[in-house]
Each structure stands twice: as C-alpha cells, then as structure tokens.
Enzyme design. Structure first.
Site, short mmCIF file in Angstrom:
data_model
loop_
_atom_site.label_atom_id
_atom_site.label_comp_id
_atom_site.label_asym_id
_atom_site.label_seq_id
_atom_site.Cartn_x
_atom_site.Cartn_y
_atom_site.Cartn_z
N TYR A 148 77.46 47.68 76.69
CA TYR A 148 77.24 47.38 75.28
C TYR A 148 78.07 46.18 74.83
CZ TYR A 148 75.44 52.22 75.30
OH TYR A 148 74.75 53.38 75.57
N ASP A 237 81.93 60.58 69.96
CA ASP A 237 82.22 60.44 71.38
C ASP A 237 82.41 61.85 71.91
OD1 ASP A 237 83.55 60.27 73.87
OD2 ASP A 237 84.52 58.39 73.33
N HIS A 256 76.21 61.64 86.10
CA HIS A 256 76.35 60.71 87.23
C HIS A 256 77.23 59.51 86.89
CE1 HIS A 256 72.73 57.75 86.42
NE2 HIS A 256 73.50 57.89 85.37
N ASN A 303 74.94 52.14 93.00
CA ASN A 303 75.00 51.50 91.69
C ASN A 303 76.04 52.14 90.80
OD1 ASN A 303 73.91 49.48 89.88
ND2 ASN A 303 73.06 51.16 88.71
N GLN A 307 79.11 50.21 88.92
CA GLN A 307 78.99 50.16 87.47
C GLN A 307 79.75 51.24 86.70
OE1 GLN A 307 74.45 49.49 86.77
NE2 GLN A 307 75.60 48.47 85.16
#
Length: 346
Positions: A148, A237, A256, A303, A307
C-alpha cells in the site's frame, strides 16, 4: 533404464527459463492496452494500426503481437493486404479491463510489485526474509506498507484480489454449507469481492469487512455499492484492535502472510470473539500432505518468502493452528481451483 536423453532436459529447461519472458510479454500487452483496443475495435487490426493507436513503434508492436499469437492470446489472419490481429476468447474474457472476469489488475500488480521483489529471490533464500527493503526501501516488518505504498498501488492490489474472487470466490464459499451463519466477518476483506459473492450465495447473511482504515475507505468509494445494505465495514488492525462477535469469520489469504506465532495469535482472538457454535473459514492454497505440489502453491510459497513473513501450508499444518486456538471439528475441502477451504468450529 533409459538414458538422460529420454527425459528431454533441454526442452524442459528451455520452457522454465523462458517462463520469465512469457509473463513479461503478457504484462506488456496488458499494460499497453492491446487487448482492450482489439475488443473496442470490433474488427481485426493490422500491427501498424495497433501501433499507431497505442503510440508504440511498428517494429516493436509487430513482434509483441506475433508472440501473443504464439501464446494463443491473439489470432492472426494473413491476407494480400497484410496480417490482421484479433483477440482470442481467453483474452476477451480475462485480459480486457471491461470483462467481469478481468485479470488485468492482478497482472499489473505482479508486473509492478511482485516482479521487483522476485528480482531479489536469491537474497530472500539466503536470508529467509522478504525483500521489500531492497525493492522499495521499506522495512521488511511492514509488508503491507509496501503493498500500500501509494494509493495507486493499493488500488492495483485490491482490484487484483477482487479479480481473483471473480473466478474462484463462489467455489470456496460453497465448499461447505454456510447458510446457518447469519453474521459474518470478513477479516482483511479488502475490496469486498468475496463479501459480495458471499451475500449472493447466502442472501440471508450479512457481511462486515474488517480492514485497515485506508483500505475500508477505498472499498467504500471504489468497489462496494453504497446501496448494498448487507455489507458493512469495520475499521481496524485485527492484530492490535478488538475483534467483534460474529457467527462466522472468513480469513481469505490471510494466514499465509504470517508466521505460525502470528497465526496462532490471530486465531486465538477469533476464537474468543466467536459465538458458541460459530466457526472460522480459512481460504488458502493448500500444499499436498508431503509438500510435493501443486506447483502453483509451491510458487506461491516462494512468493510469500519474498513478499511477506508467511508461507503456504499443508492441511495438517492449518489444522494444527486451528486446534491450538481451540477450534474443533476441522474439515478440509479442496475445490480443484486456485484456493481451497478449511472450516473449524467453536
């Protein structure tokens, strides 16, 4: 025993090596608007006409179009006047922006974010952590700060996630009968595509999207119709703030992102908030029990390395996380699509 030639290693390695080139061709054609132009034109166009419309070099465009033909993303008809290109059914359905099943936005997210992180895959394997610091100068403990990092990138990410649920959202929601759950919280619900699919499948239910304030604002403004009263929003949050009571909690592609400790922490909060007889639905891409595949899920796990803080897991690993949080009667349902479903009850 056959010789190594029987295994055709050169061809296999050639295909794997050129996977990078194939994906970049796909991303470039999407970004330039090739498929959108051909859809809007309503008729085949020459490479010169496409180049002129899109402001590219004729030489570069012709080569791009020919590779797209080789990938079966375009079809070509050669006449006396020259070659004329048109979309195939798959490109009309998945690669044009206007299609309800468009994957354009997830393509752009991969092109602009994922690929930059994968450039540092070797470093990720050596260090065992994500590569946002190298790729974007953002601390690795803030993975969503990178996703973001601007409103434009956040829009691409949320639209990309929505496009995924346009293809496989219904599959995970009907993996189990969820009709008895009337009040549902979609934790990390993002752009709201799964929530919209949920109220379509279960019209007697209401869904609250729980996400960060800036995500909720974008979802309200861009993705969820204001007249849809069965979808509400909760800003917060979920690691730091309280989780309100509900009958069912959906965590789609959430666990994940995080290591086991964070997952246990979140699931414990969900279990505490859940009404008696309620449940949690995990939507994830599941590894085989022996982690031998599927290949797509193995790649997703890589990934997660570059990430996030997390990984893809086996059904047993997710079941263990749910049991540690107090959930029981755990059921696993593979959908045969990109994502699978696990249900745990309180």
């Amino acid at each position: 025993m056959g010789s190594t030639e029987d295994l055709d290693y050169p061809q296999i390695l050639f295909q794997y090596t050129n996977g990078f080139l194939v994906s970049k061709v796909l991303f470039t054609a999407c970004e330039l608007g090739v498929f959108d132009l051909l859809l809007e034109s309503g008729e085949p166009l020459s490479s010169d006409a496409i180049a002129a419309h899109l402001g590219t070099s004729p030489i570069g465009m012709e080569r791009l179009l020919d590779v797209c033909v080789g990938l079966k993303l375009l079809a070509v008809e050669v006449t006396r006047e020259g070659a004329y290109y048109r979309n195939t059914e798959i490109s009309n359905l998945y690669l044009t922006k206007s299609s309800p099943k468009s994957q354009y936005h997830i393509m752009m997210y991969y092109s602009n974010t994922v690929y930059l992180c994968w450039h540092y895959l070797t470093d990720a394997v050596r260090e065992g952590r994500n590569q946002y610091e190298r790729a974007f100068g953002i601390l690795p403990k803030d993975p969503f700060g990178a996703m973001y990092r601007s409103e434009e990138e956040m829009l691409k990410f949320l639209a990309g996630q929505n496009s995924i649920w346009s293809i496989c959202g219904r599959d995970v929601l009907v993996a189990f009968d969820l009709s008895t759950f009337k009040h549902i919280y979609d934790l990390g619900g993002g752009g709201g595509a799964l929530a919209q699919e949920c109220i379509s499948v279960y019209p007697n239910s209401t869904v609250t999207i729980y996400d960060l304030p800036k995500v909720v604002q974008v979802a309200k403004e861009r993705f969820v119709p204001s007249e849809e009263r069965r979808i509400t929003f909760h800003e917060g949050d979920f690691f730091k703030d309280s989780i309100p009571e509900a009958d069912l909690y959906i965590l789609s592609k959430i666990l994940h992102d995080w290591d086991d400790d964070k997952c246990k922490q979140l699931l414990a909060k969900v279990h505490k908030a859940c009404t008696p007889g309620g449940a949690v639905l995990l939507v994830e891409s599941l590894l085989n029990d022996d982690k031998s595949g599927p290949l797509e899920t193995q790649l997703y796990s890589m990934n997660m390395l570059v990430q996030t803080e997390g990984k893809e897991r086996t059904p047993a690993e997710y079941s263990n996380l749910l049991q540690a949080a107090g959930f029981t009667e755990i059921q696993v349902q593979r959908t045969g699509k990109l994502y699978d479903a696990i249900l745990g009850r309180k």
